[in-house]
Motif scaffolding. Structure first.
Motif, PDB file in Angstrom:
ATOM      1  N   TRP A   5      50.422 112.403   5.219  1.00 59.04           N
ATOM      2  CA  TRP A   5      51.235 112.802   6.376  1.00 59.04           C
ATOM      3  C   TRP A   5      50.536 113.827   7.254  1.00 59.04           C
ATOM      4  O   TRP A   5      51.000 114.127   8.330  1.00 59.04           O
ATOM      5  CB  TRP A   5      52.603 113.302   5.943  1.00 59.04           C
ATOM      6  CG  TRP A   5      52.560 114.459   5.005  1.00 59.04           C
ATOM      7  CD1 TRP A   5      52.403 115.773   5.333  1.00 59.04           C
ATOM      8  CD2 TRP A   5      52.644 114.430   3.594  1.00 59.04           C
ATOM      9  NE1 TRP A   5      52.381 116.552   4.217  1.00 59.04           N
ATOM     10  CE2 TRP A   5      52.535 115.753   3.129  1.00 59.04           C
ATOM     11  CE3 TRP A   5      52.793 113.415   2.668  1.00 59.04           C
ATOM     12  CZ2 TRP A   5      52.573 116.078   1.791  1.00 59.04           C
ATOM     13  CZ3 TRP A   5      52.848 113.749   1.339  1.00 59.04           C
ATOM     14  CH2 TRP A   5      52.741 115.062   0.910  1.00 59.04           C
ATOM     15  N   ARG A   6      49.401 114.351   6.832  1.00 59.44           N
ATOM     16  CA  ARG A   6      48.640 115.264   7.674  1.00 59.44           C
ATOM     17  C   ARG A   6      47.567 114.533   8.467  1.00 59.44           C
ATOM     18  O   ARG A   6      46.832 115.129   9.221  1.00 59.44           O
ATOM     19  CB  ARG A   6      47.996 116.358   6.825  1.00 59.44           C
ATOM     20  CG  ARG A   6      49.027 117.293   6.238  1.00 59.44           C
ATOM     21  CD  ARG A   6      48.387 118.481   5.643  1.00 59.44           C
ATOM     22  NE  ARG A   6      49.392 119.293   4.971  1.00 59.44           N
ATOM     23  CZ  ARG A   6      49.119 120.216   4.087  1.00 59.44           C
ATOM     24  NH1 ARG A   6      47.864 120.463   3.759  1.00 59.44           N
ATOM     25  NH2 ARG A   6      50.074 120.903   3.533  1.00 59.44           N
ATOM     26  N   LYS A   8      46.499 110.914  10.802  1.00 54.88           N
ATOM     27  CA  LYS A   8      47.016 109.805  11.583  1.00 54.88           C
ATOM     28  C   LYS A   8      46.316 108.523  11.165  1.00 54.88           C
ATOM     29  O   LYS A   8      46.463 107.501  11.811  1.00 54.88           O
ATOM     30  CB  LYS A   8      46.830 110.069  13.076  1.00 54.88           C
ATOM     31  CG  LYS A   8      47.707 111.201  13.568  1.00 54.88           C
ATOM     32  CD  LYS A   8      47.571 111.381  15.049  1.00 54.88           C
ATOM     33  CE  LYS A   8      48.438 112.552  15.507  1.00 54.88           C
ATOM     34  NZ  LYS A   8      48.261 112.853  16.905  1.00 54.88           N
ATOM     35  N   THR A  77      54.378 102.641  10.208  1.00 53.50           N
ATOM     36  CA  THR A  77      55.373 103.520  10.807  1.00 53.50           C
ATOM     37  C   THR A  77      56.470 103.805   9.785  1.00 53.50           C
ATOM     38  O   THR A  77      56.557 103.148   8.756  1.00 53.50           O
ATOM     39  CB  THR A  77      55.980 102.887  12.070  1.00 53.50           C
ATOM     40  OG1 THR A  77      56.529 101.611  11.726  1.00 53.50           O
ATOM     41  CG2 THR A  77      54.932 102.722  13.168  1.00 53.50           C
ATOM     42  N   LEU A  79      56.872 106.713   8.208  1.00 53.73           N
ATOM     43  CA  LEU A  79      56.500 107.782   7.281  1.00 53.73           C
ATOM     44  C   LEU A  79      56.355 109.124   7.974  1.00 53.73           C
ATOM     45  O   LEU A  79      56.596 110.164   7.371  1.00 53.73           O
ATOM     46  CB  LEU A  79      55.182 107.441   6.575  1.00 53.73           C
ATOM     47  CG  LEU A  79      55.170 106.141   5.774  1.00 53.73           C
ATOM     48  CD1 LEU A  79      53.770 105.844   5.271  1.00 53.73           C
ATOM     49  CD2 LEU A  79      56.156 106.233   4.622  1.00 53.73           C
ATOM     50  N   THR A  80      55.924 109.102   9.216  1.00 56.82           N
ATOM     51  CA  THR A  80      55.699 110.310   9.996  1.00 56.82           C
ATOM     52  C   THR A  80      56.220 110.069  11.404  1.00 56.82           C
ATOM     53  O   THR A  80      56.559 108.942  11.758  1.00 56.82           O
ATOM     54  CB  THR A  80      54.189 110.654  10.068  1.00 56.82           C
ATOM     55  OG1 THR A  80      53.500 109.562  10.689  1.00 56.82           O
ATOM     56  CG2 THR A  80      53.601 110.914   8.690  1.00 56.82           C
ATOM     57  N   ALA A  81      56.225 111.111  12.221  1.00 55.10           N
ATOM     58  CA  ALA A  81      56.689 110.965  13.606  1.00 55.10           C
ATOM     59  C   ALA A  81      55.797 109.990  14.379  1.00 55.10           C
ATOM     60  O   ALA A  81      56.277 109.224  15.198  1.00 55.10           O
ATOM     61  CB  ALA A  81      56.715 112.325  14.293  1.00 55.10           C
ATOM     62  N   ILE A  84      50.711 105.855  11.516  1.00 57.01           N
ATOM     63  CA  ILE A  84      49.454 106.056  10.800  1.00 57.01           C
ATOM     64  C   ILE A  84      48.651 104.782  11.015  1.00 57.01           C
ATOM     65  O   ILE A  84      49.109 103.696  10.668  1.00 57.01           O
ATOM     66  CB  ILE A  84      49.713 106.307   9.300  1.00 57.01           C
ATOM     67  CG1 ILE A  84      50.563 107.565   9.124  1.00 57.01           C
ATOM     68  CG2 ILE A  84      48.404 106.423   8.537  1.00 57.01           C
ATOM     69  CD1 ILE A  84      51.105 107.745   7.733  1.00 57.01           C
TER      70      ILE A  84
END
Length: 90
Positions: A5-6, A8, A77, A79-81, A84
Motif C-alpha cells: 500500500w506504500r 503504486k 484497484t 486496495l488503496t485510493a 496499483i
C-alpha cells in the motif's frame, strides 16, 4: 520490504506462457477487495479468470487469447485510493 500500500506498483508482473500473466506483491492482498484489470494500450484484452495463490501474494491471470507483442498493464484497484499498476512487455 515496504508494504504494497506504500507503492503504486506491484513487486512484479510477468508473462508466463502464451496466455498467462502473473502479478506478484510483497505482502498478502485482501482478495475480497482487489479488482484486477488488464489493458494493452487503449484496449482491454479478454481475461478468462484470475486465480489468487494460497498465500494471496500473487495472482495468475488467464487471458482469453495468446499474448501478442506489446506492453500489458495490470491494474489492481480496491486496495488503496489509487490503482496499483505494473507492466510487462512481451
Amino acid at each position: 520490504m515496504v508494504p504494497y500500500w506504500r507503492h503504486k506498483h506491484p513487486q512484479s508482473v510477468e508473462a508466463k506462457g502464451v496466455k498467462t500473466l502473473v502479478v506478484t506483491f510483497n505482502k498478502a492482498v485482501d482478495t475480497t477487495k482487489a479488482v484486477v484489470a488488464v489493458t494493452k494500450g487503449t484496449t482491454k484484452p479478454s481475461v478468462t479468470s484470475t486465480t489468487w495463490a494460497d498465500d494471496k501474494k500473487s495472482a495468475t491471470i488467464a487471458m482469453g487469447a495468446k499474448l501478442t507483442e506489446g506492453t500489458y498493464t495490470v491494474s489492481v484497484t480496491g486496495l488503496t485510493a489509487a490503482a496499483i499498476t505494473g507492466s510487462v512487455t512481451v
